[in-house]
Design a protein around this motif. Structure first.
Motif, short mmCIF file in Angstrom:
data_model
loop_
_atom_site.label_atom_id
_atom_site.label_comp_id
_atom_site.label_asym_id
_atom_site.label_seq_id
_atom_site.Cartn_x
_atom_site.Cartn_y
_atom_site.Cartn_z
N UNK A 5 1.15 28.01 57.27
CA UNK A 5 1.32 29.46 57.30
C UNK A 5 2.78 29.90 57.15
N UNK A 6 3.61 29.02 56.59
CA UNK A 6 4.97 29.44 56.26
C UNK A 6 5.01 30.17 54.93
N UNK A 7 3.95 30.03 54.14
CA UNK A 7 3.79 30.77 52.89
C UNK A 7 2.37 31.28 52.83
N UNK A 8 2.20 32.51 52.37
CA UNK A 8 0.88 33.14 52.35
C UNK A 8 0.64 33.81 51.01
N UNK A 9 -0.62 33.83 50.60
CA UNK A 9 -1.04 34.57 49.41
C UNK A 9 -2.11 35.57 49.82
N UNK A 10 -2.11 36.73 49.16
CA UNK A 10 -3.15 37.70 49.42
C UNK A 10 -4.47 37.14 48.90
N UNK A 11 -5.53 37.28 49.67
CA UNK A 11 -6.84 36.76 49.27
C UNK A 11 -7.78 37.89 48.86
N UNK A 12 -7.77 39.00 49.61
CA UNK A 12 -8.65 40.13 49.30
C UNK A 12 -8.13 41.36 50.03
N UNK A 13 -8.40 42.53 49.46
CA UNK A 13 -8.04 43.78 50.11
C UNK A 13 -9.15 44.80 49.90
N UNK A 14 -9.31 45.69 50.87
CA UNK A 14 -10.24 46.81 50.75
C UNK A 14 -9.54 48.03 51.32
N UNK A 15 -9.39 49.06 50.50
CA UNK A 15 -8.68 50.26 50.92
C UNK A 15 -9.41 51.04 52.00
N UNK A 16 -10.71 51.22 51.84
CA UNK A 16 -11.46 52.08 52.74
C UNK A 16 -12.61 51.31 53.37
N UNK A 17 -12.26 50.27 54.10
CA UNK A 17 -13.29 49.52 54.82
C UNK A 17 -13.96 50.41 55.86
N UNK A 18 -13.16 51.30 56.47
CA UNK A 18 -13.66 52.31 57.41
C UNK A 18 -12.96 53.62 57.08
N UNK A 19 -13.59 54.73 57.46
CA UNK A 19 -12.98 56.03 57.21
C UNK A 19 -12.01 56.41 58.31
#
Length: 462
Positions: A5-19
């Motif tokens: 965990x000294x280097x990380x990559x984005x795996x997934x994102x969701x803008x509006x998972x909840x309102x």
């Protein structure tokens, strides 16, 4: 060797998972089902594959102030070919190799905000348990099989907000923390819940304030004895040994320390019928936080063998076969972690009076203080990597998630770019993914890229 965990990559994102704000996230077992559809969020989630090779990807649940609880599973994006095959628009979605697939949604608290969520595997390997705690004064436990709810039960808290909850390691019991300053232990088994809706035990401490944080962990790999921890508004953390719910006839755990801020405490309760409360013991209390505890995590220390299996980690020698770590954060932005190891009961009980005194003082205590982990906001949540507990993740109002090396106390990686406060954080059971929710209703998943040559050198992720 590059630390995990000294280097990380984005795996997934969701803008509006909840309102509304995502207040809690948990990762754990979820039963497999047929093909599912990825949540369609323009510009953020790409179409997801539902092939069998996705069955090894983790599931996670989120709880929001919109009154909803949602369960997600990562799925590989169709047509993703790595950096060279990704679109060139520079968006996170273009770089993310996975999409968040929503597999279940629950709205069980009448629109009241959901403050906490937990996931667990039940005695039936095909059934998962999902627990939620809400500001409506109730906690619920639901059983799911193949994405279909099979049973549900409600744990009333007298109208007090349920601020935190956690399953026992075997999923048989649920620990909740409420605004009335009481931590409660409930049966999570559907058959026992139908017979009795009352808690098995209730733990209260004078002046403790609202129980903002609870967690549970086994003290030994075999689950012979378990611990639960509570964090309160008074700035203290209490660690309880937990034998009553399992009816185990084991000796009291002797966890002693002369370190400042650590105090052994006497047994809690002494019911005349020898019931649950007579065998719940407050083993120690950690104090010294300037403000209330807003984040806490409890984890046993197991080290991985060469074959990848877990084995007990001894701090000094074989006698110290039972060890755990606990971390806490507060509104000041400070975070700290402690490591404890208890000597083996069997050897202690068989020792002579003279040697017993020596053995009781032998358990080790180490404090790993990070000081001001987040200088521009309070710590909202923290989580250990499962099994080894060698990395701590902390989420903060300063809109960052930071990962800490518990051996050195240094920051391994800072995950930035959130548009609102980071409210919650959780590792997947295999510690390969990290999930975080934010106050703007968005969520993100990262994966450990410390062994990947393509990871960013500075360890930061936008």
């Amino acid at each position: 060797m590059t630390p995990r965990w000294s280097r990380c990559d984005i795996a997934a994102t969701v803008d509006h998972a909840h309102v509304a704000s995502v207040k809690s996230v948990a990762s754990g077992f979820w039963p497999a089902a047929g093909p599912t559809r990825a949540l369609s969020v323009p510009g953020r989630s790409a179409p997801a594959s539902s092939s069998s090779r996705d069955s090894d990807l983790p599931a996670f649940a989120t709880a929001g102030m919109d009154g909803a609880t949602r369960v997600w599973r990562l799925a590989r994006r169709e047509g993703f070919c790595g950096d060279e095959g990704a679109p060139s628009d520079g968006s996170e979605a273009a770089r993310a190799p996975f999409a968040a697939t929503r597999v279940a949604s629950v709205e069980a608290h009448g629109g009241s905000g959901v403050r906490a969520v937990a996931m667990a595997r039940t005695a039936d390997p095909a059934v998962a348990a999902l627990a939620t705690g809400s500001y409506d004064g109730a906690a619920t436990v639901r059983a799911w099989r193949a994405n279909a709810e099979t049973s549900a039960s409600t744990k009333p808290h007298g109208g007090e907000s349920v601020l935190s909850l956690a399953f026992s390691p075997d999923g048989a019991f649920l620990v909740t923390g409420a605004g009335d300053g009481v931590a409660r232990v409930w049966s999570a088994r559907a058959d026992e819940t139908r017979k009795n809706s009352a808690p098995l035990a209730a733990l209260a401490a004078r002046g403790f304030g609202a129980v903002r944080c609870v967690d549970a962990a086994p003290l030994r790999e075999a689950g012979e004895q378990e611990l639960m921890a509570t964090g309160g508004e008074d700035g203290t953390i209490r660690v309880w040994s937990w034998r009553a719910c399992h009816g185990l006839k084991t000796a009291r755990v002797r966890v002693c320390s002369s370190d400042e801020g650590v105090e052994p405490k006497p047994a809690f309760g002494a019911g005349p019928d020898g019931g649950a409360e007579s065998r719940l013991t407050c083993e120690l209390m950690l104090k010294g936080h300037a403000r209330g505890i807003t984040a806490m995590a409890l984890c046993p220390c197991f080290s991985r063998g060469k074959d990848g299996s877990g084995s007990s980690r001894a701090f000094a020698n074989r006698r110290e076969s039972r060890s755990f770590r606990i971390a806490a954060g507060s509104d000041t932005g400070a975070a700290a972690a402690w490591a404890f190891a208890a000597a083996d009961d069997a050897e202690t009980e068989s020792a002579s009076s003279a040697s017993r005194t020596t053995r009781e003082s032998s358990p080790t205590t180490r404090r790993l203080a990070f000081g001001a982990a987040h200088t521009r906001g309070g710590v909202r949540a923290c989580a250990f990597t499962p099994v080894e507990a060698d990395v701590l993740a902390s989420a903060s109002e300063d809109r960052t998630v930071r990962l800490w090396d518990l051996q050195t106390g240094t920051c391994l990686c800072a995950l930035t770019g959130a548009r609102a406060a980071a409210e919650c954080v959780a590792f997947s059971p295999d510690a390969a993914f990290l999930f975080a929710g934010a106050a703007d209703g968005s969520l993100a998943a990262w994966r450990d890229a410390s062994g990947s040559g393509g990871a960013r050198a500075d360890g930061r992720s936008n």
